[in-house]
Motif scaffolding. Structure first.
Motif, PDB file in Angstrom:
ATOM      1  N   ALA A 146       0.834  -1.211   0.000  1.00 45.90           N
ATOM      2  CA  ALA A 146       0.000   0.000   0.000  1.00 45.90           C
ATOM      3  C   ALA A 146       0.861   1.250   0.000  1.00 45.90           C
ATOM      4  O   ALA A 146       0.491   2.271  -0.600  1.00 45.90           O
ATOM      5  N   CYS A 147       2.008   1.194   0.659  1.00 47.43           N
ATOM      6  CA  CYS A 147       2.932   2.329   0.674  1.00 47.43           C
ATOM      7  C   CYS A 147       3.374   2.662  -0.753  1.00 47.43           C
ATOM      8  O   CYS A 147       3.350   3.828  -1.170  1.00 47.43           O
ATOM      9  N   LYS A 148       3.757   1.645  -1.504  1.00 49.00           N
ATOM     10  CA  LYS A 148       4.195   1.847  -2.883  1.00 49.00           C
ATOM     11  C   LYS A 148       3.025   2.279  -3.777  1.00 49.00           C
ATOM     12  O   LYS A 148       3.164   3.177  -4.630  1.00 49.00           O
ATOM     13  N   LEU A 149       1.861   1.654  -3.578  1.00 43.52           N
ATOM     14  CA  LEU A 149       0.698   1.954  -4.418  1.00 43.52           C
ATOM     15  C   LEU A 149       0.210   3.382  -4.205  1.00 43.52           C
ATOM     16  O   LEU A 149      -0.084   4.110  -5.167  1.00 43.52           O
ATOM     17  N   MET A 150       0.113   3.817  -2.956  1.00 46.46           N
ATOM     18  CA  MET A 150      -0.360   5.173  -2.669  1.00 46.46           C
ATOM     19  C   MET A 150       0.647   6.230  -3.127  1.00 46.46           C
ATOM     20  O   MET A 150       0.253   7.303  -3.575  1.00 46.46           O
ATOM     21  N   THR A 151       1.930   5.915  -3.026  1.00 42.31           N
ATOM     22  CA  THR A 151       2.944   6.839  -3.539  1.00 42.31           C
ATOM     23  C   THR A 151       2.812   6.988  -5.051  1.00 42.31           C
ATOM     24  O   THR A 151       2.887   8.105  -5.583  1.00 42.31           O
ATOM     25  N   ALA A 152       2.609   5.862  -5.736  1.00 42.92           N
ATOM     26  CA  ALA A 152       2.434   5.910  -7.193  1.00 42.92           C
ATOM     27  C   ALA A 152       1.181   6.696  -7.570  1.00 42.92           C
ATOM     28  O   ALA A 152       1.209   7.527  -8.487  1.00 42.92           O
ATOM     29  N   ALA A 153       0.066   6.470  -6.857  1.00 47.43           N
ATOM     30  CA  ALA A 153      -1.177   7.184  -7.153  1.00 47.43           C
ATOM     31  C   ALA A 153      -1.014   8.682  -6.904  1.00 47.43           C
ATOM     32  O   ALA A 153      -1.541   9.511  -7.655  1.00 47.43           O
ATOM     33  N   TYR A 154      -0.298   9.026  -5.856  1.00 47.05           N
ATOM     34  CA  TYR A 154      -0.025  10.440  -5.544  1.00 47.05           C
ATOM     35  C   TYR A 154       0.733  11.111  -6.691  1.00 47.05           C
ATOM     36  O   TYR A 154       0.367  12.208  -7.147  1.00 47.05           O
ATOM     37  N   ILE A 155       1.778  10.458  -7.182  1.00 49.92           N
ATOM     38  CA  ILE A 155       2.582  11.014  -8.276  1.00 49.92           C
ATOM     39  C   ILE A 155       1.760  11.085  -9.561  1.00 49.92           C
ATOM     40  O   ILE A 155       1.814  12.083 -10.298  1.00 49.92           O
TER      41      ILE A 155
END
Length: 338
Positions: free
Chosen positions: A93-102
């Protein structure tokens, strides 16, 4: 939030005092922004789809911008919990939310740039004979390219971030890598996907405003002003945040007071930046046509509700009349014969 940094002035190491708790305030505001953005952007999508005018290039850009804002909005509850407590959602989720943010951030920049260039071609280069079908296809291809580029830009950040344990056994979702190569990559990415689009937009709108002020086409002027407000709001919200990130990568504050001031400025700029996703629907309502479609949406719902109430009222009256008639009939049957 306690500042775990130290001050080494004069060879003495000491911990900083308690700082102002901006983390809790940020988390609460993120939840509020999430609610407002979700409602506003969903209403905007409903208005665009009800209008059934997706062949309009400006509407196509606004549709993609609404989806971009929703992608960014989805991440807000996770960041809210992160600031209110700590990261409890795991590494994926950390990686997924960072990607969605970018993706949400950079797709907005690129789509706004494309919309400005489209306005530039329409207003300044109006002598060009552009086929409407070809223009629509170019706009669709541009939107697709904006999504592809923003997704590609998010991959490197998503790969780098991971969940780590802090000294107080709480988890954080951050990029642990440091060094000049990392800073160079970040400067390059921000320059190409934020400051370069900003320069393009400033150039285009300087030419657009010069051309529009020389004409008396009020309808075109309203459209240009509406798009200008949308673009300006984006850079007012996200500009200070990105500039401060660059400053923080170059400047290391000395002393607890300097650390606190920089952290407070960062928190305020971050709240301003994240609030942009719920401002867009309000700015889009500067368009008279979108306002009219929104009113039609609510009037339609009110009309349906009134029709349902009227229908239910008529059905109730019919039932009451039937019951009253049946009751009278029963009374007549029970009367004794003379």
């Amino acid at each position: 939030m306690s500042d775990t940094g130290v001050n080494n002035s004069g060879g003495v190491v000491y911990f900083c005092d308690q700082m102002f708790d901006f983390e809790t305030i940020s988390g609460a505001i993120f939840i509020l922004i999430f609610i407002l953005s979700l409602i506003g952007n969903i209403l905007l999508l409903c208005v665009i789809f009800i209008g059934n005018n997706l062949k309009n290039v400006t509407n196509l850009f606004i549709l993609n911008l609404a989806f971009s804002d929703l992608v960014f909005t989805v991440t807000l509850p996770f960041w809210a919990v992160y600031h209110l407590h700590h990261w409890v959602f795991g590494n994926f989720a950390c990686k997924l939310m960072t990607a969605a943010y970018i993706v949400g951030l950079y797709s907005s920049v690129l789509l706004l740039t494309a919309m400005t260039v489209d306005r530039f071609i329409t207003v300044v280069l109006h002598n060009w004979q552009i086929n409407p079908t070809r223009r629509q296809r170019c706009a669709g291809g541009t939107c697709a390219a904006a999504w592809v580029i923003s997704i590609a830009a998010s991959v490197s950040d998503a790969v780098k971030v991971k969940v780590e344990t802090e000294w107080n056994n709480l988890f954080k979702c951050e990029d642990p890598s440091v060094g000049s190569d990392v800073n160079l990559g970040y400067y390059l990415q921000v320059s190409l996907l934020f400051f370069l689009p900003f320069a393009i937009i400033v150039f285009c709108y300087a030419a657009i405003l010069k051309t529009v002020l020389q004409t008396s086409n009020r309808r075109r002027l309203r459209t240009v002003v509406a798009v200008l407000c949308i673009v300006t709001a984006f850079f007012i919200c996200w500009g200070p945040y990105n500039i401060l990130l660059v400053v923080m990568s170059l400047y290391e504050p000395v002393g607890c007071y300097a650390k606190e001031r920089l952290f407070n400025a960062y928190s305020i700029c971050r709240i301003l930046a994240f609030s942009h996703c719920c401002m867009n629907p309000l700015l889009y309502m500067l368009s008279q046509r979108l306002r009219r479609l929104l009113l039609q949406l609510f009037h339609c719902e009110n009309g349906r509700r009134k029709n349902r109430e009227k229908s239910n009222g008529q059905n109730t009256s019919v039932v009451q009349n039937v019951a009253f008639t049946a009751q009278n009939s029963a009374v007549m049957l029970e009367l004794p014969s003379k």
